[in-house]
Design a protein around this motif. Structure first.
Motif, mmCIF file in Angstrom:
data_model
loop_
_atom_site.group_PDB
_atom_site.id
_atom_site.type_symbol
_atom_site.label_atom_id
_atom_site.label_comp_id
_atom_site.label_asym_id
_atom_site.label_seq_id
_atom_site.Cartn_x
_atom_site.Cartn_y
_atom_site.Cartn_z
ATOM 1 N N ALA A 152 0.828 -1.202 0.000
ATOM 2 C CA ALA A 152 0.000 0.000 0.000
ATOM 3 C C ALA A 152 0.865 1.256 0.000
ATOM 4 N N GLU A 153 1.897 1.263 0.822
ATOM 5 C CA GLU A 153 2.776 2.432 0.890
ATOM 6 C C GLU A 153 3.477 2.648 -0.455
ATOM 7 N N ALA A 154 3.910 1.553 -1.085
ATOM 8 C CA ALA A 154 4.601 1.670 -2.372
ATOM 9 C C ALA A 154 3.672 2.221 -3.449
ATOM 10 N N THR B 169 -5.954 -7.084 3.447
ATOM 11 C CA THR B 169 -5.689 -5.791 4.080
ATOM 12 C C THR B 169 -4.631 -5.004 3.318
ATOM 13 N N GLY B 170 -3.547 -5.660 2.946
ATOM 14 C CA GLY B 170 -2.496 -4.975 2.214
ATOM 15 C C GLY B 170 -2.974 -4.433 0.886
ATOM 16 N N ALA B 171 -3.895 -5.147 0.241
ATOM 17 C CA ALA B 171 -4.427 -4.694 -1.036
ATOM 18 C C ALA B 171 -5.378 -3.517 -0.853
ATOM 19 N N LEU B 172 -6.235 -3.575 0.161
ATOM 20 C CA LEU B 172 -7.219 -2.514 0.371
ATOM 21 C C LEU B 172 -6.550 -1.175 0.631
ATOM 22 N N GLY B 173 -5.414 -1.218 1.314
ATOM 23 C CA GLY B 173 -4.719 0.032 1.622
ATOM 24 C C GLY B 173 -4.178 0.740 0.406
ATOM 25 N N ALA B 174 -4.092 0.033 -0.723
ATOM 26 C CA ALA B 174 -3.557 0.639 -1.944
ATOM 27 C C ALA B 174 -4.610 1.384 -2.746
ATOM 28 N N VAL B 175 -5.899 1.291 -2.342
ATOM 29 C CA VAL B 175 -7.003 1.815 -3.143
ATOM 30 C C VAL B 175 -7.494 3.141 -2.577
ATOM 31 N N ARG B 176 -7.819 4.049 -3.462
ATOM 32 C CA ARG B 176 -8.356 5.349 -3.051
ATOM 33 C C ARG B 176 -9.731 5.177 -2.419
ATOM 34 N N ASP B 177 -10.183 6.178 -1.676
ATOM 35 C CA ASP B 177 -11.529 6.181 -1.113
ATOM 36 C C ASP B 177 -12.551 6.033 -2.241
ATOM 37 N N GLY B 178 -13.524 5.155 -2.040
ATOM 38 C CA GLY B 178 -14.550 4.924 -3.050
ATOM 39 C C GLY B 178 -14.094 4.067 -4.209
ATOM 40 N N GLY B 179 -12.894 3.470 -4.091
ATOM 41 C CA GLY B 179 -12.343 2.678 -5.176
ATOM 42 C C GLY B 179 -12.928 1.281 -5.264
ATOM 43 N N PRO C 151 -0.535 9.215 -4.557
ATOM 44 C CA PRO C 151 -0.786 9.518 -3.136
ATOM 45 C C PRO C 151 -2.216 9.276 -2.678
ATOM 46 N N ALA C 152 -3.191 9.481 -3.558
ATOM 47 C CA ALA C 152 -4.589 9.250 -3.167
ATOM 48 C C ALA C 152 -4.970 7.778 -3.245
ATOM 49 N N GLY C 153 -4.109 6.952 -3.845
ATOM 50 C CA GLY C 153 -4.394 5.536 -4.018
ATOM 51 C C GLY C 153 -4.816 5.205 -5.435
#
Length: 299
Positions: free
Chosen positions: A187-189, A209-219, A195-197
């Motif tokens: 997600a950080e990478a 969890t690691g995948a969800l953190g890579a997605v922007r809000d509403g993605g 920056p917004a995902g």
């Protein structure tokens, strides 16, 4: 236990074709069914696994258009149907599940395309991202992940994909715009790039969890093991369960994959070729870590 068995040769009925199967790709689903899901599916023994077949049409039932004896074809086979799966010399299928094989390919290569290609296609269609948006792909070096990268690029998406060091060159060759390290820190990478995902994630590696953190809000999230493993989604994320039988019976989708393969936009990756009598060994190979491409059985 997988072992050869003699069975009667089936015949094509109305709307059906019979394939003389020359190659059948081994998939993780075959292994799961053999490992214990079979006893919960209501299927009876003897049971024949296999979801991908390639070969030659040798019998056509009444009412079939667009296919004729002698055609080189590939097919998505439903191994939980009464007819069983693709690990057999002859199989009868509804004609709508069968498409011509990509020209210039072997039966072994064609057998790697239907199930994995349609799974990736469905995941992208469910997310319905607009051209130019950023898609994150996990498990990009795998069979489904590789098709996700290539199909996303064909759709005009930008792609950030994960890879172990040994797979970075492969994933770049598949077309990823950005390659980030596999595992923790995904997600950080991704957010260092966007920056917004990302607009969506195709989570072929089931990182959750690691995948969800890579997605922007509403993605968007394409979930390849069911949405329930993702729990209660937050930030307006939308998860889509990717279930390839939803595309069973759609010859047009399979034919679109054929055309992409013929144009060189899809890579048909065969890892090993084994005779059908070595199906048990093929399953053990598929369970090994690091296999790139499919093990294919020949008949």
């Amino acid at each position: 236990m997988l072992q050869p068995l003699a069975v009667p040769v089936p015949h094509a009925g109305p709307g059906e074709v019979r394939l003389r199967v020359h190659a059948a790709a081994v998939s993780p689903t075959d292994i799961l069914l053999m490992a214990g899901l079979l006893r919960h599916s209501g299927m009876q023994l003897p049971y024949c696994p296999g979801q991908d077949a390639a070969g030659v049409v040798d019998e056509v039932g009444p009412g079939v258009a667009g296919l004729a004896p002698g055609d080189r074809v590939m097919a998505l086979v439903m191994p939980t149907s009464a007819a069983g799966g693709a690990y057999r010399e002859h199989t009868v299928l509804p004609a709508v599940r069968v498409a011509h094989s990509p020209s210039g390919t072997s039966h072994e290569e064609a057998a790697t395309l239907p199930m994995n290609g349609l799974t990736a296609r469905l995941g992208l269609d469910l997310m319905d991202l607009a051209a130019g948006q950023l898609l994150a792909v996990t498990g990009a070096a795998g069979a489904v992940g590789g098709y996700l990268v290539e199909l996303a690029k064909a759709d005009g998406l930008r792609v950030v994909a994960d890879a172990a060091p040994a797979d970075e060159e492969l994933v770049r060759r598949l077309g990823a715009d950005h390659v980030v390290p596999r595992g923790d820190g995904l997600a950080e990478a991704v957010r260092r790039i966007a920056p917004a995902g990302a607009g969506g994630v195709a989570d072929a590696a089931v990182l959750v969890t690691g995948a969800l953190g890579a997605v922007r809000d509403g993605g968007q999230v394409a979930a390849f093991r069911g949405t329930e493993v993702y729990g209660a989604l937050r930030r307006g994320l939308v998860a889509h369960a990717v279930y390839v039988p939803d595309y069973v019976g759609d010859r047009a989708e399979l034919d679109d994959l054929r055309q992409l393969a013929e144009r060189g936009e899809l890579s048909l990756r065969v890892a090993r070729i084994l005779p059908a009598a070595e199906a048990a060994h093929a399953h053990r190979l598929m369970e090994a870590v690091g296999l790139r491409g499919r093990v294919v059985l020949t008949f």
